[in-house]
Design an enzyme around this catalytic site. Structure first.
Site, PDB file in Angstrom:
ATOM      1  N   HIS A  16       2.130  12.064  -4.641  1.00  0.00           N
ATOM      2  CA  HIS A  16       2.792  12.755  -4.325  1.00  0.00           C
ATOM      3  C   HIS A  16       4.073  12.505  -4.455  1.00  0.00           C
ATOM      4  O   HIS A  16       3.989  11.323  -2.281  1.00  0.00           O
ATOM      5  CB  HIS A  16       1.698  13.462  -2.809  1.00  0.00           C
ATOM      6  CG  HIS A  16       3.161  14.369  -2.085  1.00  0.00           C
ATOM      7  ND1 HIS A  16       3.433  14.458  -1.095  1.00  0.00           N
ATOM      8  CD2 HIS A  16       2.872  15.597  -2.834  1.00  0.00           C
ATOM      9  CE1 HIS A  16       4.409  16.218  -1.014  1.00  0.00           C
ATOM     10  NE2 HIS A  16       3.330  16.709  -1.690  1.00  0.00           N
ATOM     11  N   GLU A  29       9.103   8.967   4.006  1.00  0.00           N
ATOM     12  CA  GLU A  29       7.944   8.175   5.121  1.00  0.00           C
ATOM     13  C   GLU A  29       9.488   6.820   4.768  1.00  0.00           C
ATOM     14  O   GLU A  29       9.408   6.742   5.574  1.00  0.00           O
ATOM     15  CB  GLU A  29       6.856   8.152   4.618  1.00  0.00           C
ATOM     16  CG  GLU A  29       6.134   6.999   5.912  1.00  0.00           C
ATOM     17  CD  GLU A  29       5.151   6.692   5.311  1.00  0.00           C
ATOM     18  OE1 GLU A  29       4.158   6.548   6.541  1.00  0.00           O
ATOM     19  OE2 GLU A  29       4.263   5.814   3.619  1.00  0.00           O
ATOM     20  N   TYR A  81       6.679   1.738  12.807  1.00  0.00           N
ATOM     21  CA  TYR A  81       7.919   1.107  11.519  1.00  0.00           C
ATOM     22  C   TYR A  81       9.325   0.884  12.184  1.00  0.00           C
ATOM     23  O   TYR A  81       9.924   0.002  11.708  1.00  0.00           O
ATOM     24  CB  TYR A  81       7.640   0.903  10.479  1.00  0.00           C
ATOM     25  CG  TYR A  81       6.165   0.750   9.896  1.00  0.00           C
ATOM     26  CD1 TYR A  81       6.146  -0.213   9.756  1.00  0.00           C
ATOM     27  CD2 TYR A  81       5.506   1.795   9.895  1.00  0.00           C
ATOM     28  CE1 TYR A  81       4.868  -0.734   9.253  1.00  0.00           C
ATOM     29  CE2 TYR A  81       3.885   1.918  10.075  1.00  0.00           C
ATOM     30  CZ  TYR A  81       3.300  -0.350   9.483  1.00  0.00           C
ATOM     31  OH  TYR A  81       2.303  -0.106   8.452  1.00  0.00           O
ATOM     32  N   ARG A  85      16.747 -18.775   2.561  1.00  0.00           N
ATOM     33  CA  ARG A  85      15.013 -18.153   2.436  1.00  0.00           C
ATOM     34  C   ARG A  85      13.933 -17.710   4.155  1.00  0.00           C
ATOM     35  O   ARG A  85      13.120 -17.762   4.500  1.00  0.00           O
ATOM     36  CB  ARG A  85      14.177 -20.014   3.278  1.00  0.00           C
ATOM     37  CG  ARG A  85      14.312 -20.775   1.866  1.00  0.00           C
ATOM     38  CD  ARG A  85      13.507 -22.230   1.702  1.00  0.00           C
ATOM     39  NE  ARG A  85      14.189 -23.170   2.880  1.00  0.00           N
ATOM     40  CZ  ARG A  85      15.009 -23.567   1.707  1.00  0.00           C
ATOM     41  NH1 ARG A  85      15.862 -23.849   0.941  1.00  0.00           N
ATOM     42  NH2 ARG A  85      15.112 -25.271   2.950  1.00  0.00           N
ATOM     43  N   ARG A  86      15.234 -16.904   5.059  1.00  0.00           N
ATOM     44  CA  ARG A  86      15.077 -16.454   6.033  1.00  0.00           C
ATOM     45  C   ARG A  86      15.192 -15.136   5.813  1.00  0.00           C
ATOM     46  O   ARG A  86      16.129 -13.940   6.244  1.00  0.00           O
ATOM     47  CB  ARG A  86      16.008 -16.846   7.105  1.00  0.00           C
ATOM     48  CG  ARG A  86      16.041 -18.095   7.301  1.00  0.00           C
ATOM     49  CD  ARG A  86      16.637 -18.891   8.007  1.00  0.00           C
ATOM     50  NE  ARG A  86      16.810 -20.206   8.793  1.00  0.00           N
ATOM     51  CZ  ARG A  86      17.152 -20.916   9.817  1.00  0.00           C
ATOM     52  NH1 ARG A  86      17.986 -20.258  10.543  1.00  0.00           N
ATOM     53  NH2 ARG A  86      17.174 -22.262   9.133  1.00  0.00           N
ATOM     54  N   CYS A  98       0.480  -1.526   9.597  1.00  0.00           N
ATOM     55  CA  CYS A  98      -0.641  -2.324   8.889  1.00  0.00           C
ATOM     56  C   CYS A  98      -0.293  -3.556   7.743  1.00  0.00           C
ATOM     57  O   CYS A  98      -0.177  -4.166   7.140  1.00  0.00           O
ATOM     58  CB  CYS A  98      -1.712  -1.284   7.930  1.00  0.00           C
ATOM     59  SG  CYS A  98      -2.096   0.581   9.299  1.00  0.00           S
ATOM     60  N   SER A 132      -3.912  -4.922   6.791  1.00  0.00           N
ATOM     61  CA  SER A 132      -5.518  -3.743   7.002  1.00  0.00           C
ATOM     62  C   SER A 132      -4.792  -2.719   5.675  1.00  0.00           C
ATOM     63  O   SER A 132      -3.739  -2.151   5.933  1.00  0.00           O
ATOM     64  CB  SER A 132      -5.343  -2.958   8.138  1.00  0.00           C
ATOM     65  OG  SER A 132      -6.239  -1.959   7.574  1.00  0.00           O
ATOM     66  N   VAL A 133      -6.260  -2.521   4.448  1.00  0.00           N
ATOM     67  CA  VAL A 133      -5.512  -1.861   2.722  1.00  0.00           C
ATOM     68  C   VAL A 133      -6.899  -1.011   3.224  1.00  0.00           C
ATOM     69  O   VAL A 133      -7.870  -1.338   2.270  1.00  0.00           O
ATOM     70  CB  VAL A 133      -5.441  -2.732   2.456  1.00  0.00           C
ATOM     71  CG1 VAL A 133      -5.291  -1.644   1.036  1.00  0.00           C
ATOM     72  CG2 VAL A 133      -4.821  -4.127   2.610  1.00  0.00           C
ATOM     73  N   ASP A 134      -6.075   0.507   3.094  1.00  0.00           N
ATOM     74  CA  ASP A 134      -7.093   1.435   2.661  1.00  0.00           C
ATOM     75  C   ASP A 134      -6.745   1.161   1.151  1.00  0.00           C
ATOM     76  O   ASP A 134      -5.878   2.066   0.547  1.00  0.00           O
ATOM     77  CB  ASP A 134      -6.780   2.796   3.352  1.00  0.00           C
ATOM     78  CG  ASP A 134      -7.083   4.172   2.945  1.00  0.00           C
ATOM     79  OD1 ASP A 134      -8.548   4.072   2.249  1.00  0.00           O
ATOM     80  OD2 ASP A 134      -7.236   5.306   2.990  1.00  0.00           O
ATOM     81  N   LEU A 136     -12.744  -0.097   1.388  1.00  0.00           N
ATOM     82  CA  LEU A 136     -12.668   1.393   0.521  1.00  0.00           C
ATOM     83  C   LEU A 136     -13.875   1.752   1.776  1.00  0.00           C
ATOM     84  O   LEU A 136     -14.502   1.306   2.759  1.00  0.00           O
ATOM     85  CB  LEU A 136     -14.077   1.297  -0.224  1.00  0.00           C
ATOM     86  CG  LEU A 136     -12.866   1.239  -1.401  1.00  0.00           C
ATOM     87  CD1 LEU A 136     -13.553   1.205  -3.102  1.00  0.00           C
ATOM     88  CD2 LEU A 136     -12.023   2.058  -1.800  1.00  0.00           C
TER      89      LEU A 136
END
Length: 329
Positions: free
Chosen positions: A55, A62, A132, A173-174, A193, A215-217, A256
């Site tokens: 989608h 988002e 975020y 490097r920042r 996440c 954290s990865v859905d 999963l």
């Protein structure tokens, strides 16, 4: 088979073959592996998975919401994006039960409708806390991002700082943005996440982006994360006049949900198509030279605020049908 779909399908197989059973906050249960990475060359196409229909509108809306510094779901609902409905409604129900004993919360459908059409209700119940957008655009301030606020009252605009540094000191490097504000985690409906990203410039003109995710859905969330950070890379590269190079994702708890296992097997069995491309245009009214001469060059923030979903055109996207799966909140 394109490389990003192949990597994603391999990751699904890895979880199915090597994952361990773990409990989780939603009560659904997961199978999980730890510490994985994906890499994609943007020159090979835009990383929107083709082994299931994505989608696109939700990906774009988002990300624009984050970049605007917004934390209220009103903007999402105005553009038919429902990714955060469940978290917003859960927070609303908890609030009613904690603060208004004996009062029955609105149904989820009524809650969403009131957020969309009643501004005062949205202001009171639609905000998700300092997630975020607040951290990206206004770290360290209690105020939402608003151009009317005096500069002394604003927090740190990490996105603007990143753009400025890419233009003036690309070998730094920042070149980093963080959403993991420890002091404010308890005030968020959900701790980040994907909690930070770093940029890297090669040969003064090739821009890469690497994001970190705790954290990865993997079935529902990760395809959106890949596309979202791919689009963020495109937007920043356009602003600093560089070429999008490599997109890298460092993934922590890669899981999963147990109610996504059959859907994952279905996606693994599919053969991918060629990747699409993305065309970014500014709002049409600003393309007229007379308007540009009158208003002058827009700032990066003015561009972000003027962007709408139709400014991001997805070209030559071919995919398999979508695969339905329930989101765990």
């Amino acid at each position: 088979m394109n490389n990003i779909d192949a990597q994603y399908q391999s990751l699904l197989e890895d979880i199915l073959n090597n994952g361990v059973v773990k409990s989780d906050r939603t009560g659904t249960g997961t199978i999980s592996v730890f510490g994985r990475q994906i890499r994609h060359k943007m020159s090979e196409g835009f990383p929107l998975l083709t082994t299931k229909k994505m989608h696109w509108n939700s990906v774009v809306v988002e990300l624009l919401w984050f970049l605007r510094g917004d934390t209220n779901i009103k903007f999402l609902l105005d553009y038919d994006c429902h990714i955060w409905d469940g978290d917003a409604y859960k927070a609303y129900v908890d609030k009613v039960r904690n603060e208004q004993q004996g009062v029955q919360p609105n149904s989820k459908e009524a809650f969403i409708a009131k957020i969309k059409y009643e501004p005062d209700y949205a202001n009171e119940n639609g905000d998700l806390g300092p997630i975020y957008g607040k951290q990206w655009r206004n770290w360290g301030s209690d105020f939402p991002f608003d151009e009317d606020i005096k500069p002394s009252q604003l927090g740190v605009d990490q996105i603007q700082n990143l753009v400025d540094q890419l233009k003036t000191n690309p070998d730094s490097r920042r070149l980093m943005v963080s959403a993991w504000n420890v002091e404010e985690l308890d005030y968020m409906v959900l701790p980040p996440c994907h909690y930070g990203f770093q940029c890297y410039v090669r040969e003064g003109k090739y821009l890469s982006l690497m994001w970190n995710q705790r954290s990865v859905d993997t079935f529902l969330g990760l395809p959106f994360n890949i596309a979202s950070y791919g689009l963020l890379l495109e937007i920043i590269a356009k602003e600093v006049n560089m070429i999008p190079d490599e997109l890298i994702g460092n993934l922590g708890d890669v899981h999963l949900y147990k109610n996504h296992i059959e859907q994952a097997r279905e996606q693994i069995s599919r053969t991918s198509f060629e990747l699409p491309s993305v065309k970014i245009t500014e709002r049409n009214w600003y393309l007229h030279e007379a308007v540009k001469q009158h208003l002058g060059e827009k700032t990066f923030n003015e561009k972000i605020l003027s962007y709408r979903p139709d400014c991001f055109e997805l070209l030559n996207y071919q995919s398999h049908p979508k695969i339905k799966a329930n989101l765990s909140n």
